[in-house]
Scaffold this active site. Structure first.
Site, PDB file in Angstrom:
ATOM      1  N   HIS A 194      48.112  -2.695 -54.134  1.00  0.00           N
ATOM      2  CA  HIS A 194      48.195  -1.795 -52.982  1.00  0.00           C
ATOM      3  C   HIS A 194      46.982  -1.939 -52.079  1.00  0.00           C
ATOM      4  O   HIS A 194      46.336  -0.952 -51.711  1.00  0.00           O
ATOM      5  CB  HIS A 194      48.356  -0.335 -53.443  1.00  0.00           C
ATOM      6  N   HIS A 229      43.244   9.612 -57.365  1.00  0.00           N
ATOM      7  CA  HIS A 229      43.765   8.225 -57.332  1.00  0.00           C
ATOM      8  C   HIS A 229      44.756   8.070 -58.495  1.00  0.00           C
ATOM      9  O   HIS A 229      45.680   8.863 -58.624  1.00  0.00           O
ATOM     10  CB  HIS A 229      42.564   7.286 -57.399  1.00  0.00           C
ATOM     11  N   LYS A 269      45.515  21.510 -54.101  1.00  0.00           N
ATOM     12  CA  LYS A 269      46.035  20.146 -53.908  1.00  0.00           C
ATOM     13  C   LYS A 269      47.146  19.931 -54.919  1.00  0.00           C
ATOM     14  O   LYS A 269      46.938  20.068 -56.125  1.00  0.00           O
ATOM     15  CB  LYS A 269      44.955  19.104 -54.193  1.00  0.00           C
ATOM     16  N   MET A 271      49.340  17.705 -57.048  1.00  0.00           N
ATOM     17  CA  MET A 271      49.138  16.355 -57.556  1.00  0.00           C
ATOM     18  C   MET A 271      50.400  15.510 -57.430  1.00  0.00           C
ATOM     19  O   MET A 271      51.507  15.979 -57.709  1.00  0.00           O
ATOM     20  CB  MET A 271      48.674  16.425 -59.014  1.00  0.00           C
ATOM     21  N   GLY A 272      50.189  14.256 -57.002  1.00  0.00           N
ATOM     22  CA  GLY A 272      51.328  13.358 -56.790  1.00  0.00           C
ATOM     23  C   GLY A 272      51.891  13.456 -55.378  1.00  0.00           C
ATOM     24  O   GLY A 272      52.924  12.859 -55.082  1.00  0.00           O
ATOM     25  N   PHE A 273      51.194  14.192 -54.513  1.00  0.00           N
ATOM     26  CA  PHE A 273      51.640  14.316 -53.111  1.00  0.00           C
ATOM     27  C   PHE A 273      50.538  13.850 -52.160  1.00  0.00           C
ATOM     28  O   PHE A 273      49.345  14.032 -52.437  1.00  0.00           O
ATOM     29  CB  PHE A 273      52.011  15.769 -52.785  1.00  0.00           C
ATOM     30  N   HIS A 275      49.128  10.854 -49.119  1.00  0.00           N
ATOM     31  CA  HIS A 275      48.612   9.481 -49.196  1.00  0.00           C
ATOM     32  C   HIS A 275      47.812   9.182 -47.931  1.00  0.00           C
ATOM     33  O   HIS A 275      48.182   9.636 -46.855  1.00  0.00           O
ATOM     34  CB  HIS A 275      49.766   8.476 -49.329  1.00  0.00           C
ATOM     35  N   ARG A 284      57.358   3.327 -52.744  1.00  0.00           N
ATOM     36  CA  ARG A 284      57.588   3.156 -54.180  1.00  0.00           C
ATOM     37  C   ARG A 284      58.225   4.391 -54.808  1.00  0.00           C
ATOM     38  O   ARG A 284      58.917   4.289 -55.830  1.00  0.00           O
ATOM     39  CB  ARG A 284      56.239   2.859 -54.865  1.00  0.00           C
ATOM     40  N   ASP A 328      52.896   8.355 -57.848  1.00  0.00           N
ATOM     41  CA  ASP A 328      52.487   9.021 -59.086  1.00  0.00           C
ATOM     42  C   ASP A 328      53.341  10.240 -59.429  1.00  0.00           C
ATOM     43  O   ASP A 328      53.373  10.659 -60.584  1.00  0.00           O
ATOM     44  CB  ASP A 328      51.008   9.435 -58.995  1.00  0.00           C
ATOM     45  N   ARG A 353      48.005  -2.711 -62.602  1.00  0.00           N
ATOM     46  CA  ARG A 353      47.091  -2.925 -61.463  1.00  0.00           C
ATOM     47  C   ARG A 353      46.035  -3.983 -61.764  1.00  0.00           C
ATOM     48  O   ARG A 353      45.428  -4.530 -60.845  1.00  0.00           O
ATOM     49  CB  ARG A 353      46.468  -1.598 -61.032  1.00  0.00           C
ATOM     50  N   ARG A 372      28.138  -4.331 -47.768  1.00  0.00           N
ATOM     51  CA  ARG A 372      26.966  -3.449 -47.668  1.00  0.00           C
ATOM     52  C   ARG A 372      27.012  -2.752 -46.309  1.00  0.00           C
ATOM     53  O   ARG A 372      26.427  -3.239 -45.336  1.00  0.00           O
ATOM     54  CB  ARG A 372      25.700  -4.291 -47.820  1.00  0.00           C
TER      55      ARG A 372
HETATM   56  C1  SDX Z   1      47.196   6.689 -55.470  1.00  0.00           C
HETATM   57  O1  SDX Z   1      45.159   4.478 -51.629  1.00  0.00           O
HETATM   58  C2  SDX Z   1      46.116   4.023 -52.330  1.00  0.00           C
HETATM   59  O2  SDX Z   1      46.806   3.136 -51.947  1.00  0.00           O
HETATM   60  C3  SDX Z   1      46.274   4.698 -53.674  1.00  0.00           C
HETATM   61  C4  SDX Z   1      47.552   4.398 -54.465  1.00  0.00           C
HETATM   62  C5  SDX Z   1      47.565   2.984 -55.003  1.00  0.00           C
HETATM   63  O3  SDX Z   1      48.653   2.469 -55.269  1.00  0.00           O
HETATM   64  O4  SDX Z   1      46.495   2.426 -55.225  1.00  0.00           O
HETATM   65  O5  SDX Z   1      48.699   4.603 -53.649  1.00  0.00           O
HETATM   66  C6  SDX Z   1      47.682   5.302 -55.732  1.00  0.00           C
HETATM   67  O6  SDX Z   1      46.030   6.943 -55.669  1.00  0.00           O
HETATM   68  C7  SDX Z   1      48.134   7.738 -54.914  1.00  0.00           C
HETATM   69  C8  SDX Z   1      47.442   9.075 -54.556  1.00  0.00           C
HETATM   70  C9  SDX Z   1      47.353   9.929 -55.802  1.00  0.00           C
HETATM   71  N1  SDX Z   1      46.651  11.198 -55.535  1.00  0.00           N
HETATM   72  C10 SDX Z   1      47.226  12.397 -55.534  1.00  0.00           C
HETATM   73  O7  SDX Z   1      48.428  12.536 -55.643  1.00  0.00           O
HETATM   74  C11 SDX Z   1      46.297  13.573 -55.415  1.00  0.00           C
HETATM   75  C12 SDX Z   1      46.789  14.552 -54.387  1.00  0.00           C
HETATM   76  N2  SDX Z   1      46.714  13.966 -53.074  1.00  0.00           N
HETATM   77  C13 SDX Z   1      45.637  14.162 -52.283  1.00  0.00           C
HETATM   78  O8  SDX Z   1      44.506  14.803 -52.667  1.00  0.00           O
HETATM   79  C14 SDX Z   1      45.544  13.322 -50.997  1.00  0.00           C
HETATM   80  O9  SDX Z   1      46.760  13.350 -50.360  1.00  0.00           O
HETATM   81  C15 SDX Z   1      45.046  11.879 -51.154  1.00  0.00           C
HETATM   82  C16 SDX Z   1      43.738  11.795 -51.990  1.00  0.00           C
HETATM   83  C17 SDX Z   1      46.091  11.003 -51.809  1.00  0.00           C
HETATM   84  C18 SDX Z   1      44.742  11.323 -49.738  1.00  0.00           C
HETATM   85  O10 SDX Z   1      43.634  11.978 -49.201  1.00  0.00           O
HETATM   86  P1  SDX Z   1      43.252  11.936 -47.657  1.00  0.00           P
HETATM   87  O11 SDX Z   1      43.838  10.755 -46.986  1.00  0.00           O
HETATM   88  O12 SDX Z   1      41.788  12.118 -47.569  1.00  0.00           O
HETATM   89  O13 SDX Z   1      44.018  13.170 -47.085  1.00  0.00           O
HETATM   90  P2  SDX Z   1      43.487  14.655 -46.954  1.00  0.00           P
HETATM   91  O14 SDX Z   1      43.076  15.130 -48.306  1.00  0.00           O
HETATM   92  O15 SDX Z   1      42.430  14.679 -45.879  1.00  0.00           O
HETATM   93  O16 SDX Z   1      44.761  15.415 -46.486  1.00  0.00           O
HETATM   94  C19 SDX Z   1      45.158  15.563 -45.142  1.00  0.00           C
HETATM   95  C20 SDX Z   1      45.829  16.927 -45.012  1.00  0.00           C
HETATM   96  C21 SDX Z   1      44.904  18.044 -45.455  1.00  0.00           C
HETATM   97  O17 SDX Z   1      45.269  19.210 -44.733  1.00  0.00           O
HETATM   98  P3  SDX Z   1      44.387  19.708 -43.479  1.00  0.00           P
HETATM   99  O18 SDX Z   1      43.021  19.942 -43.998  1.00  0.00           O
HETATM  100  O19 SDX Z   1      44.447  18.580 -42.472  1.00  0.00           O
HETATM  101  O20 SDX Z   1      45.101  20.952 -43.042  1.00  0.00           O
HETATM  102  O21 SDX Z   1      46.970  17.006 -45.871  1.00  0.00           O
HETATM  103  C22 SDX Z   1      46.747  17.999 -46.883  1.00  0.00           C
HETATM  104  C23 SDX Z   1      45.219  18.229 -46.899  1.00  0.00           C
HETATM  105  O22 SDX Z   1      44.894  19.487 -47.398  1.00  0.00           O
HETATM  106  N3  SDX Z   1      47.132  17.403 -48.149  1.00  0.00           N
HETATM  107  C24 SDX Z   1      47.564  18.100 -49.211  1.00  0.00           C
HETATM  108  C25 SDX Z   1      47.820  17.142 -50.197  1.00  0.00           C
HETATM  109  N4  SDX Z   1      47.558  15.910 -49.715  1.00  0.00           N
HETATM  110  C26 SDX Z   1      47.137  16.094 -48.472  1.00  0.00           C
HETATM  111  N5  SDX Z   1      47.735  19.404 -49.430  1.00  0.00           N
HETATM  112  C27 SDX Z   1      48.167  19.785 -50.664  1.00  0.00           C
HETATM  113  N6  SDX Z   1      48.447  18.895 -51.641  1.00  0.00           N
HETATM  114  C28 SDX Z   1      48.279  17.589 -51.438  1.00  0.00           C
HETATM  115  N7  SDX Z   1      48.533  16.712 -52.399  1.00  0.00           N
END
Ligand code: SDX
Length: 387
Positions: A194, A229, A269, A271-273, A275, A284, A328, A353, A372
């Site tokens: 990815h 992640h 947050k 989990m699993g939501f 990106h 996927r 996820d 991976r 760097r």
């Molecule tokens: C993987 O990068 C990759 O490619 C990773 C991956 C791979 O194959 O390698 O795809 C695998 O790591 C998938 C991601 C798994 N993580 C989770 O499911 C954890 C929950 N998700 C998040 O914490 C978040 O969405 C991330 C870490 C995945 C992304 O983080 P970003 O890009 O920094 O996004 P953000 O946290 O700044 O969110 C933007 C907005 C926010 O709201 P506002 O402050 O703008 O109002 O969306 C909201 C967030 O609060 N938001 C969520 C949320 N994800 C985003 N709100 C509640 N639950 C969530 N899961």
């Protein structure tokens, strides 16, 4: 002489920053492509071993190349005997709550480095040999670790089985059904690569210092562990178990909605939501969801109810927050349906991976410049130590 930090806009979390070039993978909202092949095409038509070869070697294997690659992987599955006691010690730490399987797997890869005659050799040939050996041996580490946790004897690798089937066999000592092997195989295809995700970027930063491949992979495992992640596949299942405990055995829509409104109010947050790249859905997720649901339907109502709960949560997230499940989320429900212990979900992500990481480490070594970047200083103004 002073150097000035360049005045440039700061992208928190490096959002939107193009930090390099790669020929391995393209991640866009409109498509996920491994070396020119679209993910749905690969999930439907390629085995994990074919995808691993594509990523590591750079092209689709011929029948002969694939057979030789599969034979090489099967021949390399054993791990050095001195690691057996280490894995038993690791399992004890896990049982005592002092470690989790991702920690033990990271240590296992670190120990393998000491046993690999090519360890300090960063040439392309040596890197490919090491990549294949790690790919072959990681399921053995996971399997032995799980058997030690469960108090069973180690299960020897079975050279008649594919990568996916052998992984399931080694973890349980039971020959998996063709359906279970298919689901595992596709999940490995989906997890394989990815582009510049956090763990792969970590691998590339380490490799860019001209450190060795095993060291870079240890860094990748450490980065993947986190719940933002790869650790999210475990965390997603834990969250669904928490919802089930809170709402009771029935999928009562009002109770699920109330749970979700409370989660939103708590700014939790889920989990699993979400990106960083996919704002309208992860390519996927629906592929794995469909396979996992089919497995649940074949197993029992209890697992179908789990998927129905997940679908209700997903529906509320999509309609009320426009946030979509990543890979996820269905992975958690799918591996649960397959009876895999939750703390092994992220190690299984590693078993896949490893191919993407190693491809990136090789690409970095082949055209290297140390990674760097600069940072903007926000500390105190200049002051005198003695006054
Ligand atoms: C993987 O990068 C990759 O490619 C990773 C991956 C791979 O194959 O390698 O795809 C695998 O790591 C998938 C991601 C798994 N993580 C989770 O499911 C954890 C929950 N998700 C998040 O914490 C978040 O969405 C991330 C870490 C995945 C992304 O983080 P970003 O890009 O920094 O996004 P953000 O946290 O700044 O969110 C933007 C907005 C926010 O709201 P506002 O402050 O703008 O109002 O969306 C909201 C967030 O609060 N938001 C969520 C949320 N994800 C985003 N709100 C509640 N639950 C969530 N899961």
């Amino acid at each position: 002489m002073t150097t000035q930090t360049p005045a440039a806009p700061i992208a928190k979390g490096l959002e939107g920053v193009i930090a390099g070039e790669t020929a391995i993978c393209k991640v866009e909202q409109d498509a996920l492509i491994y070396r020119g092949y679209e993910i749905a095409d690969l999930a439907a038509n390629a085995s994990f071993e074919e995808v691993a070869y594509l990523l590591l070697v750079g092209h689709k294997p011929s029948a002969g190349e694939l057979k030789a690659f599969e034979d090489e992987l099967k021949a390399d599955r054993d791990i050095p005997a001195m690691m057996h006691d280490k894995l038993r010690e690791g399992a004890k730490l896990i049982t005592d709550g002092a470690a989790v399987p991702m920690d033990v797997l990271r240590t296992g890869v670190s120990v393998l480095a000491h046993m690999d005659a090519d360890c300090q050799d960063n040439s392309a040939d040596a890197n490919l040999r090491k990549s294949k050996r790690l790919l072959a041996k990681i399921p053995t580490i996971i399997g032995h670790m799980q058997n030690a946790i469960d108090g069973r004897d180690f299960v020897e690798p079975d050279s008649s089985l594919s990568h996916a089937a052998n992984l399931l066999w080694m973890m349980t000592g039971e020959k998996p059904s063709a359906e279970a092997v298919k689901v595992m195989d596709v999940s490995l295809v989906l997890y394989a690569e990815h582009d510049y995700n956090a763990s792969t970027f970590t691998c590339r930063v380490i490799a860019s210092t001209l450190a060795d491949l095993h060291g870079a992979v240890c860094g990748g495992i450490a980065a993947l562990k986190g719940p933002l992640h790869g650790g999210a596949n475990e965390a997603a299942m834990e969250m669904l178990s928490e919802i089930r405990k809170d709402i009771g055995p029935k999928n009562d829509a009002a109770k699920i909605n109330a749970w979700m409104q409370q989660a939103f109010a708590d700014k939790r947050k889920l989990m699993g939501f979400g990106h960083r790249v996919y704002k309208n859905g992860d390519h996927r997720a629906p592929i794995l969801h469909a396979l996992g649901r089919k497995a649940a339907e074949a197993r029992s109502d209890e697992y179908v109810k789990l998927f129905e709960l997940g679908e209700a949560v997903q529906n509320i997230m999509e309609t009320q927050k426009h946030i979509f499940p990543n890979v996820d989320f269905p992975c958690g429900m799918t591996y649960f349906t397959m009876g895999i212990p939750v703390p092994q979900y992220t190690p299984i992500f590693v078993a896949s991976r490893i191919t993407g990481w190693c491809a990136h480490i090789m690409e970095q070594h082949a055209n290297n410049r140390i990674i760097r970047p600069r940072v903007s200083y926000t500390g105190p103004d200049l002051q005198k130590w003695n006054g």
